[in-house]
Design a protein around this motif. Sequence first.
Motif, PDB file in Angstrom:
ATOM      1  N   ALA A  77       0.800  -1.222   0.000  1.00  0.00           N
ATOM      2  CA  ALA A  77       0.000   0.000   0.000  1.00  0.00           C
ATOM      3  C   ALA A  77       0.836   1.275   0.000  1.00  0.00           C
ATOM      4  O   ALA A  77       0.386   2.323  -0.469  1.00  0.00           O
ATOM      5  N   THR A  78       2.055   1.202   0.530  1.00  0.00           N
ATOM      6  CA  THR A  78       2.856   2.405   0.734  1.00  0.00           C
ATOM      7  C   THR A  78       3.811   2.631  -0.426  1.00  0.00           C
ATOM      8  O   THR A  78       4.508   1.708  -0.859  1.00  0.00           O
ATOM      9  N   LEU A  79       3.863   3.857  -0.929  1.00  0.00           N
ATOM     10  CA  LEU A  79       4.763   4.205  -2.024  1.00  0.00           C
ATOM     11  C   LEU A  79       6.177   4.373  -1.488  1.00  0.00           C
ATOM     12  O   LEU A  79       6.436   5.234  -0.642  1.00  0.00           O
ATOM     13  N   PRO A  80       7.133   3.546  -1.931  1.00  0.00           N
ATOM     14  CA  PRO A  80       8.511   3.686  -1.445  1.00  0.00           C
ATOM     15  C   PRO A  80       9.091   5.051  -1.797  1.00  0.00           C
ATOM     16  O   PRO A  80       8.801   5.592  -2.874  1.00  0.00           O
TER      17      PRO A  80
ATOM     18  N   ALA B 291      -1.434   7.168  -4.152  1.00  0.00           N
ATOM     19  CA  ALA B 291      -0.248   7.906  -3.709  1.00  0.00           C
ATOM     20  C   ALA B 291       0.632   8.271  -4.901  1.00  0.00           C
ATOM     21  O   ALA B 291       1.203   9.372  -4.964  1.00  0.00           O
ATOM     22  N   ALA B 292       0.741   7.362  -5.859  1.00  0.00           N
ATOM     23  CA  ALA B 292       1.548   7.631  -7.052  1.00  0.00           C
ATOM     24  C   ALA B 292       0.960   8.783  -7.861  1.00  0.00           C
ATOM     25  O   ALA B 292       1.691   9.662  -8.334  1.00  0.00           O
ATOM     26  N   ALA B 293      -0.366   8.776  -8.009  1.00  0.00           N
ATOM     27  CA  ALA B 293      -1.022   9.854  -8.756  1.00  0.00           C
ATOM     28  C   ALA B 293      -0.777  11.205  -8.091  1.00  0.00           C
ATOM     29  O   ALA B 293      -0.509  12.213  -8.755  1.00  0.00           O
ATOM     30  N   GLU B 294      -0.864  11.222  -6.761  1.00  0.00           N
ATOM     31  CA  GLU B 294      -0.648  12.464  -6.018  1.00  0.00           C
ATOM     32  C   GLU B 294       0.793  12.951  -6.168  1.00  0.00           C
ATOM     33  O   GLU B 294       1.058  14.157  -6.219  1.00  0.00           O
ATOM     34  N   ALA B 295       1.725  11.995  -6.282  1.00  0.00           N
ATOM     35  CA  ALA B 295       3.144  12.353  -6.400  1.00  0.00           C
ATOM     36  C   ALA B 295       3.586  12.533  -7.855  1.00  0.00           C
ATOM     37  O   ALA B 295       4.752  12.861  -8.113  1.00  0.00           O
TER      38      ALA B 295
END
Length: 480
Positions: free
Chosen positions: A70-73, A94-98
């Motif tokens: 679940a967590t983006l490294p 999280a990837a989209a937000e980053a």
Amino acid sequence: MGSQEVSTVDWQGKHVTVAGLGVSGIPAARALHERGALVTVVNDGDDERARAQAAELEALGITVRLGDGATLPPSTELIVTAPGWQPDKPLFLAAAEAGVPVWGDVELAWRLRGDNGKKAAPWLAVTGTNGKTTTVRMLASILEAAGLRTAAVGNIGVSLLDAVLGDTEYDVLAVELSSYQLHWAPSLRAHSAAVLNLAPDHLDWHGSMEAYAADKGRVYEGNTVACVYNVADPATEDLVREADVEEGCRAIGFTLGAPGPSQLGVVDGILVDRAFVANRQKQAQELAEVTDVNPPAPHNIANALAAAALARAFGVEPAAVRDGLRAFRPDAHRIEHVADIGEVAYVDDSKATNTHATEASLAAYDSIVWIAGGLAKGATFDELVTGAAKRLRGVVLMGADRALIHEALTRHAPEVPVVDLERTDTGAMSEAVARAAELARPGDTVLLAPACASMDMFTNYNKRGEAFADAVRARADESA
């Protein structure tokens, strides 16, 4: 990016997160690591098998995080995901937000083709709710009959990464693509592609029928020669109209009826081509006979026409279409005739895991004792039962969601006798076959076409089909 262009990426020192161990994740992690990427694999599971896989990758210098998908490294510049991971997972949010892009294994294979100095083979791509695997294998058989170096790859079980990075230099690849894979393949540009059909499936993953169809339609993006659609399924033609293709790319239809210009179809038991001929307004090219298709059920003839259209788009001669179809043998558990017992045919179509596939299967026989049930995956059965009611001698139901089919039968085919099996043990299929045999009359077909997934009772549809075939053969031995 045009269809024949090869994308180059400098992987050295690039931080890539691979989402999911397994048939796509492990080859992706290895390929990226070999190219100098700094790879971290994340996986939801943390069982014995996952730990063994992780140990192999860690020995190469690849970082693996088990039990935390679940967590983006930190420092992630790209995610390469297994196709089954849903788009709404926290990792992707999280990837989209980053601003981190997400590719699937198909996208990675597309980007890496030609990376090892080999010629980048063009792709002939096939998608659709049902019939993909059969059509791709028919296509590969036709291409082989034409003397081309090819392979049936993709969602069919042979990894695309292995195909594009292996030692064999292919002339062309026959590629099966699922809606999951297409969702994560933004730059894929096929030589030619087909959408065989569209029916509700995997809506829990895509969120809506519109999103599912849009992902299927991605297969047409950037096609250079032909977008092949199903005349009987207007939604597939709509996807062609919406696609952004290369100039000169043509819409090519396939139909079980007589074809119009720019179509392939059937005339007097002959598969004919009015698309790839000099004067398609007035002429047609014979390709094969219906009897060259194994088995010659209507939906399988449609598969053969789609495969032929893609092959013809690639320049294959008519004789190779005929020879390839004659040489093709379908996979197990796809309308597979198991035995005849007392003038009753027993047919295994365990691969019919949704209503659309089962509708086609039921349409292939005139009088049926239908064995159905399993995990419905959110499907409804009213339309299926309404269409098949007049063909049903009887029905044997089993599995977790059998009540949904029973209710549809009560509403739309109340005169059809139904046997409802509550048992879910390993002997349930033997009883199902026995009860179906009691309902059958000479000339009938006992058809396993469950319209449901198998995982409530079996490991997969193959195991379910094997259980049916074993039960039928045991019965045949007893009656011999």
